[in-house]
Design a protein around this motif. Structure first.
Motif, short mmCIF file in Angstrom:
data_model
loop_
_atom_site.label_atom_id
_atom_site.label_comp_id
_atom_site.label_asym_id
_atom_site.label_seq_id
_atom_site.Cartn_x
_atom_site.Cartn_y
_atom_site.Cartn_z
N MET A 137 79.72 6.01 31.47
CA MET A 137 78.97 6.29 30.25
C MET A 137 79.82 7.07 29.24
O MET A 137 79.69 6.87 28.05
N GLU A 138 80.68 7.94 29.77
CA GLU A 138 81.51 8.75 28.90
C GLU A 138 82.46 7.89 28.06
O GLU A 138 82.70 8.17 26.89
N ASN A 139 82.98 6.81 28.66
CA ASN A 139 83.87 5.91 27.92
C ASN A 139 83.14 5.25 26.75
O ASN A 139 83.72 5.09 25.67
N TRP A 140 81.91 4.84 26.97
CA TRP A 140 81.14 4.19 25.89
C TRP A 140 80.86 5.17 24.76
O TRP A 140 80.90 4.80 23.58
N ILE A 141 80.58 6.41 25.09
CA ILE A 141 80.37 7.42 24.06
C ILE A 141 81.64 7.61 23.24
O ILE A 141 81.59 7.70 22.00
N LEU A 142 82.79 7.66 23.92
CA LEU A 142 84.05 7.80 23.21
C LEU A 142 84.31 6.59 22.31
O LEU A 142 84.75 6.73 21.16
N ILE A 143 84.07 5.39 22.81
CA ILE A 143 84.30 4.18 22.02
C ILE A 143 83.41 4.16 20.79
O ILE A 143 83.87 3.89 19.67
N PHE A 144 82.12 4.44 20.95
CA PHE A 144 81.22 4.43 19.81
C PHE A 144 81.49 5.58 18.85
O PHE A 144 81.32 5.45 17.64
N GLY A 145 81.95 6.70 19.37
CA GLY A 145 82.34 7.81 18.51
C GLY A 145 83.54 7.45 17.65
O GLY A 145 83.57 7.72 16.44
N MET A 146 84.54 6.81 18.26
CA MET A 146 85.71 6.37 17.49
C MET A 146 85.32 5.31 16.47
O MET A 146 85.83 5.29 15.35
N LEU A 147 84.40 4.42 16.86
CA LEU A 147 83.91 3.40 15.93
C LEU A 147 83.24 4.05 14.72
O LEU A 147 83.49 3.65 13.58
N ALA A 148 82.40 5.04 14.97
CA ALA A 148 81.69 5.70 13.87
C ALA A 148 82.64 6.43 12.94
O ALA A 148 82.51 6.35 11.71
N ILE A 149 83.62 7.11 13.50
CA ILE A 149 84.57 7.84 12.66
C ILE A 149 85.43 6.88 11.85
O ILE A 149 85.64 7.07 10.65
N THR A 150 85.91 5.81 12.48
CA THR A 150 86.71 4.82 11.76
C THR A 150 85.90 4.17 10.66
O THR A 150 86.38 4.00 9.53
N PHE A 151 84.67 3.79 10.95
CA PHE A 151 83.81 3.16 9.95
C PHE A 151 83.55 4.11 8.79
O PHE A 151 83.62 3.71 7.62
N ALA A 152 83.27 5.36 9.10
CA ALA A 152 82.96 6.33 8.04
C ALA A 152 84.15 6.54 7.11
O ALA A 152 83.99 6.60 5.88
N THR A 153 85.34 6.64 7.69
CA THR A 153 86.51 6.88 6.84
C THR A 153 86.85 5.65 6.01
O THR A 153 87.27 5.77 4.86
N ARG A 154 86.69 4.46 6.58
CA ARG A 154 87.00 3.25 5.82
C ARG A 154 85.93 2.96 4.77
O ARG A 154 86.23 2.55 3.65
N TYR A 155 84.66 3.14 5.14
CA TYR A 155 83.56 2.81 4.24
C TYR A 155 83.46 3.80 3.08
O TYR A 155 83.01 3.43 2.00
#
Length: 109
Positions: A1-19
């Motif tokens: 579960m911890e890996n999925w949290i890390l993946i979605f956290g990185m996705l959110a940060i990347t999306f926020a900075t690009r968007y």
């Protein structure tokens, strides 16, 4: 579960900075920030390439004449300085690297 949290956290940060650049099109950086951003590609490339040249196995320093990575890297820098041509730099660096590996007997057959 911890890996999925890390993946979605990185996705959110990347999306926020690009968007953010699309969401706020009137956003303008100060001149000092724009000038500093010109050095980012050079810094990132250096951070990737220099450890690969100096630590080819990832653990031990290889500052010797039998380090094809280091010799080819230095030759590639010289080609770039002399020619100022991207394709010549890439092609020359690859030719020198594989030539050195072949001459040193480090290429798998």
């Amino acid at each position: 579960m911890e890996n999925w949290i890390l993946i979605f956290g990185m996705l959110a940060i990347t999306f926020a900075t690009r968007y953010s650049l699309f969401a706020f099109p009137d956003l303008r950086f100060p001149q000092a920030v724009r000038q500093a951003l010109h050095y980012v590609p050079t810094a990132v490339l250096t951070a990737i390439v220099v450890p690969a040249m100096l630590l080819p196995d990832g653990r031990n320093w290889a500052l010797s004449w039998d380090n094809a990575y280091l010799l080819a890297g230095l030759a590639t820098i010289a080609i770039a300085v002399v020619t100022r041509h991207l394709l010549a730099t890439i092609g020359g660096g690859l030719l020198i690297f594989f030539g050195l590996r072949w001459a040193m007997g480090q290429l798998p057959i």
